[in-house]
Structure formats: structure tokens, C-alpha cells
Design a protein around this motif. Structure first.
Motif, PDB file in Angstrom:
ATOM      1  N   VAL A  24       1.199  -1.108  -0.116  1.00  0.00           N
ATOM      2  CA  VAL A  24       0.423   0.284  -0.242  1.00  0.00           C
ATOM      3  C   VAL A  24       1.486   1.297   0.256  1.00  0.00           C
ATOM      4  O   VAL A  24       2.189   1.006   1.004  1.00  0.00           O
ATOM      5  N   LEU A  25       0.791   2.810  -0.484  1.00  0.00           N
ATOM      6  CA  LEU A  25       1.307   3.475  -0.805  1.00  0.00           C
ATOM      7  C   LEU A  25       0.729   4.274  -0.558  1.00  0.00           C
ATOM      8  O   LEU A  25      -0.916   4.422  -0.821  1.00  0.00           O
ATOM      9  N   VAL A  58      -7.331  20.784  -3.419  1.00  0.00           N
ATOM     10  CA  VAL A  58      -6.119  19.899  -2.983  1.00  0.00           C
ATOM     11  C   VAL A  58      -6.326  19.399  -1.733  1.00  0.00           C
ATOM     12  O   VAL A  58      -6.872  19.660  -1.541  1.00  0.00           O
ATOM     13  N   ARG A  59      -5.791  18.051  -2.118  1.00  0.00           N
ATOM     14  CA  ARG A  59      -5.984  17.592  -0.453  1.00  0.00           C
ATOM     15  C   ARG A  59      -4.451  16.894   0.209  1.00  0.00           C
ATOM     16  O   ARG A  59      -4.014  17.307  -0.071  1.00  0.00           O
ATOM     17  N   ASP A  60      -4.562  16.783   1.373  1.00  0.00           N
ATOM     18  CA  ASP A  60      -3.415  16.516   2.068  1.00  0.00           C
ATOM     19  C   ASP A  60      -2.768  14.553   1.684  1.00  0.00           C
ATOM     20  O   ASP A  60      -1.708  14.716   1.958  1.00  0.00           O
ATOM     21  N   GLU A  61      -3.682  14.213   1.712  1.00  0.00           N
ATOM     22  CA  GLU A  61      -2.584  13.233   1.126  1.00  0.00           C
ATOM     23  C   GLU A  61      -3.692  11.735   0.554  1.00  0.00           C
ATOM     24  O   GLU A  61      -4.753  12.262  -0.101  1.00  0.00           O
ATOM     25  N   LEU A  62      -3.345  10.474  -0.243  1.00  0.00           N
ATOM     26  CA  LEU A  62      -4.250   9.601  -0.864  1.00  0.00           C
ATOM     27  C   LEU A  62      -3.587   8.297  -0.937  1.00  0.00           C
ATOM     28  O   LEU A  62      -1.861   8.188  -0.406  1.00  0.00           O
ATOM     29  N   TRP A  63      -4.206   7.049  -1.351  1.00  0.00           N
ATOM     30  CA  TRP A  63      -3.814   5.962  -0.888  1.00  0.00           C
ATOM     31  C   TRP A  63      -3.439   5.737  -1.923  1.00  0.00           C
ATOM     32  O   TRP A  63      -4.597   6.083  -2.990  1.00  0.00           O
TER      33      TRP A  63
END
Length: 361
Positions: free
Chosen positions: A6-7, A20-25
Motif C-alpha cells: 500500500v502506498l 488540493v488534498r493532504d494525502e491519498l493511498w
């Protein structure tokens, strides 16, 4: 990384020009914005959708078709530059095997170029006469991935200059047939002469488009016909002109005029509302991996940096019918150390390249 890792991409995820988002996987090769329970490997930085080169030729060099090993090297060079989606604007090679490789960019093919007899680069195209155009367009529409590529103009040795390759009736019938089969049509066009006929015949895109004028730009805007200027290729016009000076002085002078006004042409088209997308024309005589240079060239022409960035990311993917950074989309993205919206030159130095959720470069 293994296929099952998982990244986690953390920092600033540029989902859209302003979103803009702070993170994704990336889980099983797909994007999610919901935190999974599994352990993850984290990459930090500014994330963009995988870059698009909308005019690229994998499987082709200046002599014609190349072998699989050379095609692989071309695709890897594009990947290392952050190009993860290619619209292959004409190739005589069968590159379908690339689709089976999870480590190579995704390709949208336009089949093989269709040109007039002895009116294009040797070994590149089907070279035919107008009465066969509909049949060949149908053939390439079935072979490609929703695009067909025509050669709209080329040097006419008798005229000593660029002239249109196809009569109006032939392109009308051919474009109608492509559309009937669900394919869009684009055409190589350097000069002025062929543009009105092609656009009024219903073409979807023009490559290079150096011959746009104040007469034809409004027509492009009204019909929504896109252009892919390939400015890194247009930079070669002075050398081409010098090479042909003695035999074709009219052609050489014409090529220089098109070159000298190239930035004004692109800016005028953009200002009029013509859709503009990034393409490098790699694979003929040009090197692969020039996508960052082409974005910088669009900015130099006067296109706002955010719009030039969209022309190789969000906007380009939407135009080609492919997703960007959205829930469930393939995890194809590029991570940078700095904000590419502030300076597009950041694109030349990717920190990490992620294809189907795996760090590949």
C-alpha cells in the motif's frame, strides 16, 4: 515495491487546478482517499496526475518502424520524465504488447499515419490516393484506440512549397466514416491551406497548427477543435529550412515564417478559446522525454502556467477520456519536491513516479 504494498502519498495532492488534498493511498493499484487498515509506504511531496504527452510516437524513429527493444527504451524514457499517458499520434509498429506491461506508460493509439502518395516521410505512413482515404481511415479507426491520424499537408515538390494533401470531399467522407466508427480524427498540418477544409469537415484536432491565422482561429474556437502545438518540434524549423534552401527556397522561407510567429500563433489560439494540449512529437527525429520542456514552451508562448500544467494533466486526461486523481482511478501519478503550479520547470525533476500504485522511477 511488491504489487501488494500500500502506498501513501502525503503532502499536497493536486486533484485539480484548485482542489488540493493532504494525502491519498494506492491500494491494489487504485487511488483511494480513505485510509486503509494496512501498513503503507509513504512518499512525501507535491503529487500530480501522471503527465500526458498527446503527440508522441512509440515504435518509430526517423527511419521508420523500430524493434520492440527500441520501443521499450522509448516508453521507459517517457516514463522517467513523468509521462504516464501517451496519445501515440501515428506509428507503423505494433506496440500492443506494451499494454501487458504494468511498468510502462499507457498508450492511446491513432494507428498508422495516412498520407498522400510520396507526400510524407518514407516508411512512416500508408501512402494512398484520395479515392482510398475512406477505406484506410476505417481500417485505422478499427486498429487504433479511438483516434485516426491524417497527414493534412506536406511539401509538394512540383509547387516547391507546403500544399494541402486532400480534396475537401475526400476528408469530409473520411472524417464522417471515422466518427461513425467511434473514432476521432487528427491531422498533421504545418501550413495555412488545409485548415479550413479540415475543420469544416469536422476534424477533432490539429497537430502543430503553425498555419493558424486570424481567419481560421475563430473557426477552431467555434467548433472546439483542439491543437497540439509541439513547440519543441517547431524549434527545428530553421534547421529544416536551411537544409532545403537550395532546392525549395519558397518552402524554406515559409517554414521560417511559421517558426518566427509560433508563439504568437499559440497565444492567439489560446486567447480565442481554442483548447491547447501538450505534445512533444517524440519518436520521429526528436528525443523522448521532453514533456517538461514542452510545458515550459507553452508558458513562454504566453499561456498561463496553471493552464499549461492542465494541458499535460487534468485537462489533457479529461480530453482523452482518462481519469486523473480520483477515487478508484488507476494510481498513476508523479510526485515533486516543490509546487509545479508556482514554476512549471519543477516538472523536469520528478521525485517519484507511480504507475498502477507502484513506485517505478
Amino acid at each position: 515495491m511488491s504489487d501488494h504494498t500500500v502506498l501513501h502519498v502525503k503532502g499536497r495532492v493536486l486533484v485539480g487546478p484548485e482542489e488540493v488534498r493532504d494525502e491519498l493511498w494506492a491500494v491494489d493499484g487504485r487511488i483511494t482517499f480513505e485510509r486503509p487498515r494496512a501498513e503503507a509506504v509513504t512518499v512525501h511531496g507535491w503529487a500530480l496526475p501522471g503527465l500526458v504527452d498527446a503527440h508522441c510516437h512509440v515504435g518509430l524513429d526517423h527511419h521508420g518502424p523500430v524493434d520492440a527493444a527500441t520501443s521499450e527504451k522509448q516508453a521507459l524514457t517517457d516514463r522517467e520524465a513523468g509521462t504516464l499517458l501517451i496519445r501515440d499520434a501515428g506509428s507503423p509498429s505494433d506496440t500492443r504488447w506494451i499494454d501487458e506491461r504494468e511498468d510502462l506508460p499507457k498508450i492511446i493509439r491513432a494507428g498508422r499515419h495516412i498520407a498522400r502518395t510520396r507526400r510524407y516521410i518514407r516508411n512512416y505512413a500508408h501512402e494512398i490516393e484520395p479515392e482510398d482515404l475512406v477505406a484506410y481511415v476505417a481500417r485505422e479507426a478499427r486498429r487504433g484506440d479511438g483516434w485516426v491520424k491524417l497527414v493534412g499537408d506536406w511539401i509538394d515538390r512540383d509547387a516547391g512549397d507546403l500544399t494541402a494533401c486532400w480534396p475537401r470531399g475526400a476528408v469530409e467522407a473520411a472524417i464522417a466514416e471515422a466518427h461513425r466508427l467511434g473514432a476521432r480524427v487528427t491531422a498533421h498540418c504545418f501550413a495555412e491551406d488545409s485548415l479550413r477544409d479540415l475543420v469544416e469537415a469536422g476534424i477533432d484536432c490539429i497537430e502543430h497548427a503553425t498555419g493558424l491565422t486570424e481567419d481560421t482561429i475563430p473557426l477552431f474556437a467555434e467548433r472546439g477543435v483542439a491543437i497540439v502545438p509541439t513547440l519543441v518540434n517547431i524549434a527545428t524549423f530553421p534547421d529544416l529550412a536551411a537544409g532545403g534552401e537550395s532546392r525549395f527556397p519558397r518552402w524554406s522561407a515559409h517554414m521560417r515564417r511559421l517558426y518566427e510567429r509560433r508563439y504568437d500563433t499559440v497565444r492567439a489560439a489560446y486567447d480565442a478559446g481554442v483548447p491547447v494540449f501538450v505534445g512533444t512529437d517524440a519518436g520521429g527525429s526528436l528525443a523522448h522525454g521532453l514533456v517538461a520542456e514542452e510545458v515550459a514552451e507553452l508558458v513562454k508562448a504566453g499561456i498561463p502556467p496553471l493552464e499549461a500544467l492542465s494541458a499535460t494533466t487534468w485537462g489533457a486526461r479529461s480530453w482523452l477520456g482518462r481519469p486523473a486523481l480520483e477515487e478508484g482511478a488507476p494510481a498513476d501519478l508523479v510526485v515533486y519536491d516543490e509546487d509545479p503550479r508556482a514554476d512549471v520547470r519543477v516538472l523536469a525533476a520528478p521525485r517519484a513516479i507511480v504507475l498502477d500504485g507502484r513506485v517505478v522511477g
